[in-house]
Scaffold this motif. Structure first.
Motif, PDB file in Angstrom:
ATOM      1  N   UNK A  34     -33.490 -37.565 -35.627  1.00 43.11           N
ATOM      2  CA  UNK A  34     -32.676 -36.711 -35.500  1.00 43.11           C
ATOM      3  C   UNK A  34     -31.353 -37.080 -36.333  1.00 43.11           C
ATOM      4  N   UNK A  35     -30.750 -35.896 -36.954  1.00 49.17           N
ATOM      5  CA  UNK A  35     -29.518 -36.132 -37.551  1.00 49.17           C
ATOM      6  C   UNK A  35     -28.683 -34.941 -37.197  1.00 49.17           C
ATOM      7  N   UNK A  36     -27.423 -35.072 -37.156  1.00 50.78           N
ATOM      8  CA  UNK A  36     -26.387 -34.221 -36.754  1.00 50.78           C
ATOM      9  C   UNK A  36     -25.091 -34.270 -37.257  1.00 50.78           C
ATOM     10  N   UNK A  37     -24.278 -32.984 -37.167  1.00 49.84           N
ATOM     11  CA  UNK A  37     -22.940 -32.943 -37.330  1.00 49.84           C
ATOM     12  C   UNK A  37     -22.247 -31.990 -36.371  1.00 49.84           C
ATOM     13  N   UNK A  38     -21.128 -32.248 -35.780  1.00 52.70           N
ATOM     14  CA  UNK A  38     -20.418 -31.340 -35.029  1.00 52.70           C
ATOM     15  C   UNK A  38     -18.995 -31.419 -34.697  1.00 52.70           C
ATOM     16  N   UNK A  39     -18.098 -31.019 -33.611  1.00 54.93           N
ATOM     17  CA  UNK A  39     -16.722 -31.134 -33.435  1.00 54.93           C
ATOM     18  C   UNK A  39     -16.837 -31.624 -32.090  1.00 54.93           C
ATOM     19  N   UNK A  64     -26.583 -28.093 -29.735  1.00 58.15           N
ATOM     20  CA  UNK A  64     -26.589 -28.823 -28.514  1.00 58.15           C
ATOM     21  C   UNK A  64     -25.248 -29.077 -27.803  1.00 58.15           C
ATOM     22  N   UNK A  65     -25.104 -28.983 -26.584  1.00 57.28           N
ATOM     23  CA  UNK A  65     -23.506 -29.050 -25.917  1.00 57.28           C
ATOM     24  C   UNK A  65     -23.712 -30.153 -25.184  1.00 57.28           C
ATOM     25  N   UNK A  66     -22.286 -30.614 -25.236  1.00 59.26           N
ATOM     26  CA  UNK A  66     -22.320 -31.870 -24.115  1.00 59.26           C
ATOM     27  C   UNK A  66     -21.038 -32.065 -23.644  1.00 59.26           C
ATOM     28  N   UNK A  67     -20.892 -33.119 -22.569  1.00 57.34           N
ATOM     29  CA  UNK A  67     -19.511 -33.339 -22.150  1.00 57.34           C
ATOM     30  C   UNK A  67     -19.356 -35.054 -22.020  1.00 57.34           C
ATOM     31  N   UNK A  68     -18.375 -35.663 -22.510  1.00 58.59           N
ATOM     32  CA  UNK A  68     -18.329 -37.037 -22.399  1.00 58.59           C
ATOM     33  C   UNK A  68     -16.938 -37.737 -21.406  1.00 58.59           C
ATOM     34  N   UNK A 114      -7.030 -36.141 -22.625  1.00 59.50           N
ATOM     35  CA  UNK A 114      -6.590 -37.172 -22.078  1.00 59.50           C
ATOM     36  C   UNK A 114      -5.936 -37.015 -20.756  1.00 59.50           C
ATOM     37  N   UNK A 115      -6.236 -37.840 -19.829  1.00 51.92           N
ATOM     38  CA  UNK A 115      -5.709 -37.869 -18.387  1.00 51.92           C
ATOM     39  C   UNK A 115      -4.455 -38.580 -18.324  1.00 51.92           C
ATOM     40  N   UNK A 116      -3.464 -37.988 -17.957  1.00 52.63           N
ATOM     41  CA  UNK A 116      -2.121 -38.751 -17.779  1.00 52.63           C
ATOM     42  C   UNK A 116      -2.489 -40.125 -16.876  1.00 52.63           C
ATOM     43  N   UNK A 117      -1.534 -41.232 -17.122  1.00 49.11           N
ATOM     44  CA  UNK A 117      -1.880 -42.436 -16.596  1.00 49.11           C
ATOM     45  C   UNK A 117      -1.655 -42.517 -15.065  1.00 49.11           C
ATOM     46  N   UNK A 118      -0.741 -41.682 -14.452  1.00 51.67           N
ATOM     47  CA  UNK A 118      -0.579 -41.399 -13.105  1.00 51.67           C
ATOM     48  C   UNK A 118      -1.545 -40.665 -12.373  1.00 51.67           C
ATOM     49  N   UNK A 119      -2.262 -39.857 -13.042  1.00 51.57           N
ATOM     50  CA  UNK A 119      -3.319 -39.135 -12.499  1.00 51.57           C
ATOM     51  C   UNK A 119      -4.852 -39.510 -12.766  1.00 51.57           C
ATOM     52  N   UNK A 120      -4.939 -40.807 -13.247  1.00 48.24           N
ATOM     53  CA  UNK A 120      -6.278 -41.172 -13.365  1.00 48.24           C
ATOM     54  C   UNK A 120      -6.892 -42.045 -12.271  1.00 48.24           C
ATOM     55  N   UNK A 121      -8.001 -41.623 -11.826  1.00 47.04           N
ATOM     56  CA  UNK A 121      -8.630 -42.257 -10.909  1.00 47.04           C
ATOM     57  C   UNK A 121     -10.093 -42.841 -11.137  1.00 47.04           C
ATOM     58  N   UNK A 122     -10.823 -42.030 -11.947  1.00 45.00           N
ATOM     59  CA  UNK A 122     -12.061 -42.268 -12.412  1.00 45.00           C
ATOM     60  C   UNK A 122     -12.235 -42.317 -13.750  1.00 45.00           C
ATOM     61  N   UNK A 123     -11.598 -41.345 -14.454  1.00 51.64           N
ATOM     62  CA  UNK A 123     -11.782 -41.252 -16.156  1.00 51.64           C
ATOM     63  C   UNK A 123     -10.659 -41.570 -16.958  1.00 51.64           C
ATOM     64  N   UNK A 124     -10.738 -41.693 -18.050  1.00 50.83           N
ATOM     65  CA  UNK A 124      -9.793 -41.784 -18.982  1.00 50.83           C
ATOM     66  C   UNK A 124      -9.117 -40.539 -19.614  1.00 50.83           C
ATOM     67  N   UNK A 125     -10.255 -40.046 -20.139  1.00 49.63           N
ATOM     68  CA  UNK A 125     -10.335 -38.683 -20.836  1.00 49.63           C
ATOM     69  C   UNK A 125     -11.624 -37.916 -20.476  1.00 49.63           C
ATOM     70  N   UNK A 126     -11.765 -36.504 -21.019  1.00 46.56           N
ATOM     71  CA  UNK A 126     -12.676 -35.714 -20.859  1.00 46.56           C
ATOM     72  C   UNK A 126     -13.066 -35.113 -22.087  1.00 46.56           C
ATOM     73  N   UNK A 127     -14.037 -35.291 -22.903  1.00 49.91           N
ATOM     74  CA  UNK A 127     -14.482 -34.532 -24.103  1.00 49.91           C
ATOM     75  C   UNK A 127     -15.443 -33.563 -24.200  1.00 49.91           C
ATOM     76  N   UNK A 128     -15.404 -32.331 -24.532  1.00 48.99           N
ATOM     77  CA  UNK A 128     -16.380 -31.494 -24.756  1.00 48.99           C
ATOM     78  C   UNK A 128     -16.624 -31.289 -26.128  1.00 48.99           C
ATOM     79  N   UNK A 129     -18.049 -31.324 -26.709  1.00 51.36           N
ATOM     80  CA  UNK A 129     -18.245 -31.306 -28.040  1.00 51.36           C
ATOM     81  C   UNK A 129     -19.579 -30.391 -28.238  1.00 51.36           C
TER      82      UNK A 129
END
Length: 246
Positions: free
Chosen positions: A185-190, A238-242, A195-210
């Protein structure tokens, strides 16, 4: 008695001053003298390329240990990914690794499933995916845009009804070089990242929807042999969350 007490007090004072002097000397010790300590070289500051500063005094053994640890640390997953469709199943999830000077490369290992629908049973899939994100634009308030996400991946469906090499029951070269077990497969998207602020980070650094628009070798082959197949017949959404863990 007074002289004895005075002598003891002076002795204790000398010991205390010597102790305080040694502590202060250790705190102000030049960094070059600390870098030889095996227990401290792993906490030295790094530059933009991940190279430890002032490592010219490291012994050959310490340099080898540092390289050894960094290689194993590179195996630690830095992402968790959930993706829908994309010729890899109704829902896929797995782990990812980022690399490159700007983390512009991503490698994903995903496992998914295909519901039963009208077939005899549900099926599982496995996907090895390589993403390339050439640049990103910071929009403010911890939000950045990825104007282009592109790459390719190989997907496999598990099951005896899928084959890698053309079975003998078909005429020679009936399916040419294509198999039903593996899809390229080959793909292109956006994508857009929060970005989660430093003081509020517990499990993740950032969340990306694509999102991704992609096609596979089987669809391209169909377009080549059938002029009735349009461009949009080739494309799939295709939709995803990282979740960026590290």
């Amino acid at each position: 008695m007074k002289w004895r007490g005075l002598t003891i007090s002076l002795a204790l004072l000398c010991v205390l001053l010597q102790f305080l002097g040694s502590v202060r000397a250790q705190e102000t010790l030049p960094i070059d003298s600390l870098i030889n300590r095996e227990d401290s070289i792993y906490f030295m500051p790094e530059d933009d390329e991940g190279v430890y500063q002032s490592d010219i005094r490291l012994t050959t053994y310490e340099k080898r240990v540092r390289r050894y640890r960094k290689r194993w640390e590179s195996l630690i997953p830095t992402q968790f990914v959930i993706q829908n469709a994309g010729n890899m199943g109704l829902l896929s999830f797995g782990l990812g690794w980022s690399s490159g000077k700007r983390n512009q490369w991503e490698t994903h290992l995903l496992f998914g499933f295909i519901p039963k629908y009208k077939s005899d049973r549900a099926k599982s899939t496995m996907t090895l995916k390589e993403n390339y994100i050439p640049w990103s634009i910071y929009l403010g308030k911890g939000v950045q845009l990825e104007p282009l996400r592109t790459g390719l991946y190989i997907n496999s469906v598990f099951g005896t009804e899928f084959w890698q090499k053309e079975p003998s029951r078909y005429p020679n070269d009936y399916y040419e070089f294509l198999s039903t077990r593996f899809r390229l497969n080959i793909f292109a998207g956006q994508g857009i990242t929060k970005i989660v602020p430093h003081r509020q980070r517990y499990f993740v650094k950032s969340v990306t929807a694509f999102y991704e628009l992609g096609t596979c070798d089987l669809y391209i082959r169909a377009r080549y042999f059938d002029n009735n197949v349009t461009f949009w017949d080739l494309m799939g959404l295709s939709l995803g969350i990282k979740l960026q863990l590290l």
